[in-house]
Design an enzyme around this catalytic site. Sequence first.
Site, mmCIF file in Angstrom:
data_model
loop_
_atom_site.group_PDB
_atom_site.id
_atom_site.type_symbol
_atom_site.label_atom_id
_atom_site.label_comp_id
_atom_site.label_asym_id
_atom_site.label_seq_id
_atom_site.Cartn_x
_atom_site.Cartn_y
_atom_site.Cartn_z
ATOM 1 N N ASP A 17 89.617 66.184 16.636
ATOM 2 C CA ASP A 17 89.041 64.874 16.322
ATOM 3 C C ASP A 17 89.955 63.800 16.898
ATOM 4 O OD1 ASP A 17 91.024 65.063 14.302
ATOM 5 O OD2 ASP A 17 89.551 65.307 12.694
ATOM 6 N N GLU A 28 99.651 76.518 10.484
ATOM 7 C CA GLU A 28 100.709 75.515 10.325
ATOM 8 C C GLU A 28 102.035 76.107 9.831
ATOM 9 O OE1 GLU A 28 98.930 72.473 7.851
ATOM 10 O OE2 GLU A 28 97.465 71.957 9.377
ATOM 11 N N GLU A 64 90.322 72.189 15.889
ATOM 12 C CA GLU A 64 90.003 71.149 14.897
ATOM 13 C C GLU A 64 89.983 69.764 15.533
ATOM 14 O OE1 GLU A 64 92.516 71.467 11.428
ATOM 15 O OE2 GLU A 64 92.502 73.651 11.481
ATOM 16 N N ASN A 124 97.397 79.236 14.239
ATOM 17 C CA ASN A 124 96.782 77.915 14.407
ATOM 18 C C ASN A 124 97.779 76.841 13.978
ATOM 19 O OD1 ASN A 124 94.343 76.372 14.946
ATOM 20 N ND2 ASN A 124 94.187 76.003 12.732
ATOM 21 N N HIS A 179 94.316 67.294 16.288
ATOM 22 C CA HIS A 179 93.987 66.069 15.563
ATOM 23 C C HIS A 179 94.709 64.947 16.301
ATOM 24 C CE1 HIS A 179 91.972 68.131 12.330
ATOM 25 N NE2 HIS A 179 92.992 68.949 12.198
HETATM 26 C C1 XIL Z 1 90.935 69.718 5.644
HETATM 27 C C2 XIL Z 1 89.497 69.648 5.196
HETATM 28 O O1 XIL Z 1 88.696 69.178 6.252
HETATM 29 C C3 XIL Z 1 89.384 68.753 3.991
HETATM 30 O O2 XIL Z 1 88.065 68.776 3.491
HETATM 31 C C4 XIL Z 1 90.353 69.206 2.912
HETATM 32 O O3 XIL Z 1 90.324 68.298 1.839
HETATM 33 C C5 XIL Z 1 91.752 69.310 3.455
HETATM 34 O O4 XIL Z 1 91.754 70.136 4.596
HETATM 35 N N1 XIL Z 1 94.354 71.074 9.220
HETATM 36 C C6 XIL Z 1 93.659 72.196 8.814
HETATM 37 C C7 XIL Z 1 92.399 72.054 8.043
HETATM 38 O O5 XIL Z 1 94.013 73.310 9.211
HETATM 39 O O6 XIL Z 1 92.228 73.119 7.158
HETATM 40 C C8 XIL Z 1 92.357 70.762 7.289
HETATM 41 O O7 XIL Z 1 91.052 70.633 6.707
HETATM 42 C C9 XIL Z 1 92.669 69.608 8.215
HETATM 43 C C10 XIL Z 1 94.061 69.739 8.790
#
Ligand code: XIL
Length: 969
Positions: A561, A452, A559, A495, A530
């Site tokens: 979802d 990020e 990641e 990422n 996401h």
């Molecule tokens: C999230 C985890 O899933 C949570 O358990 C934690 O509290 C916060 O981070 N982007 C990312 C991940 O790169 O590391 C994050 O994971 C979600 C958003």
Amino acid sequence: MRTLRALVVAALLCLLPVLPAHAADLTYDFEDGTAQGWGPRGDGVTVTVTPDAARTGSGGLAVSGRTATWHGASITGPFVRGVGYTVTAYARLVAGQPASTVAMTVQRTPTGGETTYERVAAATVTDGEWVRLSGSYLFTAESSDVQLYVESSDATSRYLLDDIVLSPLGDPTREPITSDFEDGTAQDWSPRAAAVLENGATAHAGTRGLTVTGRSASWDGPALNVLGRMAKGDKYALSAWVRLGPDTASGRLGLSIERRTGGTPSYERVVAPKDVPAGEWVQLSGTYTLAYDVEFLSLYIESETGTFPFHLDDFTLTYVEPKPVQTDIPSVKDKVPFTMGSALTRPDTLGVHGELLARHFNGATPGNELKWDATEPREGEFTFTDGDYLVDFATGHGMTVRGHTLAWHSQTPDWVFEGATKEVLLQRLERHVRTLVTRYKGRIAVWDVVNEVVDENQPDGLRRSKWYEIAGLDFIRTAFRVAHEADPDAKLFINDYNTEFPRKREALYKLVQQLKSEGVPIHGVGHQLHLNIEHPAAAEVEATIERFATLGLDQQVTELDVSIYTDFVSTYDTIPPELLVQQGHRYKELFDVFRRQAARLSSVTVWGESDDVSWLRSWPITRLNAPLLFDDDLQAKPAYWGVVDPAELAPLVRELEAPAAAVKVDGKRDLEWDLLPDAPLARVGDVSAGFQARSSSAGLYVLAEVTDPVVNADDRVTFTVDGRTRALGRTSPGVRRTATGYRAEALLPTGADVQVTVHDRGSRTSWTGTVTPIPAVKRTTAPHRATSPVLDGAVDRLWSGVPEIRTGTWIQGTSGATAKVRALWSGSTLYVLAQVTDPALSESSANPWEQDSVEIFVDPGNGKTKGYEDDDGQYRVSFTGRVTVGGTFDAVGVKDNVRAAAVAVPGGYVVEAAVAMPTVTLGEGVLAGFDVQVNDATGAARTSAVTWNDATGRSYLDTSHWGVVLLGR
Ligand code: XIL
């Protein structure tokens, strides 16, 4: 996996000797005239059996001669190690003794350890009624000198005891715990610190509840010892009802757990503090899976802030029997042409969750355990317990591990940046990266080296993190260099999220291109993905993958979802099943893209194996969300079938609104069609399409924008309305060739059930659903001005000749303040003038939307999305010129876009505002989503609200019903 499960069960069994079924209660009723093993504790104490001490029958125990609080009556070793007991007893003071706390306590000495004193039950006891003491007890460590004794907070108090019962629980980890407080005691609850717990008449059900006062901190309140009542790897449902104390106007309460492992306490939220309105009982309910070996386990109610009093009632803790993992469905990993991963944390490896992971996934990303705060919480102090555990679990199950993440602005301890010059920061980074990558060399195949780091709203596209502020781009260069040195075989990734949005995509692209050209060892791009149920379209994801393919790097989805929400506010109590079907189709479209792009995509990772463990249950707010492939019971959802076998999905019935309008049916795209986005038809092969409709008295106007680069004789679009089909080929009237395919327009008889199908050689793609007529989408024109108006609320000459619109769409009430509004543009800014008729002005509500104010809504891309994109803004100006801004969750993308002035005039006020639109290039013909709302306050309440176009009352959440402003010349 069976073996893992068996191991867990076996471990539990040897920990907890199973008692013969229904082992008898140990009852001490003193009816036989003896003390039944009870004796004095402390010098000078006497314990006698007398009829005067009887609560029932004719025998009870009288305790006297005490001179210390720990003096009293005791009995040796009634408890068996590993067996849980509920313990109850009745106590009363001898007449004339002042009230005191009488407690039952266990003293024992663990082998090789120090003597411990564990409170089993306590209550305030008087010389009036008999009071019931009750609690539960279990010990698991080998111990000697186990004694149960009764003590009192008053060193000399004389008391009576009777009817002491120790009931062994079959399996204490399966027995429910309930606290209803109906017996007049605090049952097994005790204060965490100074809080005072009293049984009282404020009850959720029945007539008694627990009143909590005198709290010394937000975390001070009632606690329940549940050690031994939950088994590692098992899930429990917890529920409690809470209500604020009488003089408390507002407060937030939640349910937490303290556990200790190896002496170190950890605190976990089972139910995040939530709003408890005054005078109402609110249920706190959630589930908890115990994931660690513990020597202390206590649950408690706490507030977010403050020490206000509250009431507790009807607590329950129940074991949740897991549904078995389905064994008759395909493994996801066998059905996709890339590594199929899941994020996981420690609890996910246990029990059925562990089975699910092993069955469906061949990739794994530790969700938190390799982040900086987990691995190097203090400088040079590295902790790898959880990281090692997860990497072992994953590699032990043949999974490829993604290391997440080496440098990030979040979940990074403050010390990293404290007093750091650039040189010091890069040294800290170097040591951290080298230590982690070296440790897992050969076992972690892929690292998210930086996470990020892009911010497309910055001129150079880089996030203004502390990393960046101290070290500039060099922190990225250093992280990659060192990671590569430490493990030359590891694949090194950058990422990020929102890479499917064009502006962010381009900013990341530029960065990666630069790093590559500098020779930075970067091997891949990670797209977090996401997403939500509506946005962005799968086609945008595909465009991103295709764009990065030109850089010749590996790509991964890291990641994934799919939130069921499109905004940051809404919550469902139960999720509508059709939404889950829609999600199944969304997963299908996404995996169609991933499969099509498999040559460029080495892995796809979902951010969690099942909905119950998703981070979206607590981010950005606590709410029920279901973004993953398996549900809370670990059963396959439509989302799973969307990935594995879409034929199993229920058909998707979509919905489309057809605003009133007439268009020319000539295959040209009228401006009218640009007011709204085309509804997508999923891509099949190289063919995809977009669809729209307009309603009129003449019939239903339809549009299909077809992408189909190859001309075939049988290319055609069919529109079926209420069962009647019209087919349009490339040469039909109303059809025209476009740069990427063709456009088809038609006027069809009015109808509601619509199917649009685009046919290509041997394949087709469709849209099926219902079309609903709605009023026309309003449009206004903002002419151009070479100079910008002075923001002073005075209607200067620049405004003359600017078209005027009026608010007339009531979303609250049917009359009240209204506005005449004009818009113009200059440079990269939209100017808005609102002349409000409102004779009585008020700013007395604390909520800005309940003050007399004008809201201006601007959507620079006219994206008409459900939910806000990060450049969509809600700009509110009160009649005194106070500005508030809404947008996405934190409104970062828009909060600095607005400047405004307001002046009172007879009968109302004038607002003049400038809204900068930095994310688009303004020019004649550009369209933006646009609306205006006038809030009318009477005192502290809003009594009416009116907009220009949006009739839904949801403008602050959803941009899809705003009107449109066309930039003129
Ligand atoms: C999230 C985890 O899933 C949570 O358990 C934690 O509290 C916060 O981070 N982007 C990312 C991940 O790169 O590391 C994050 O994971 C979600 C958003």
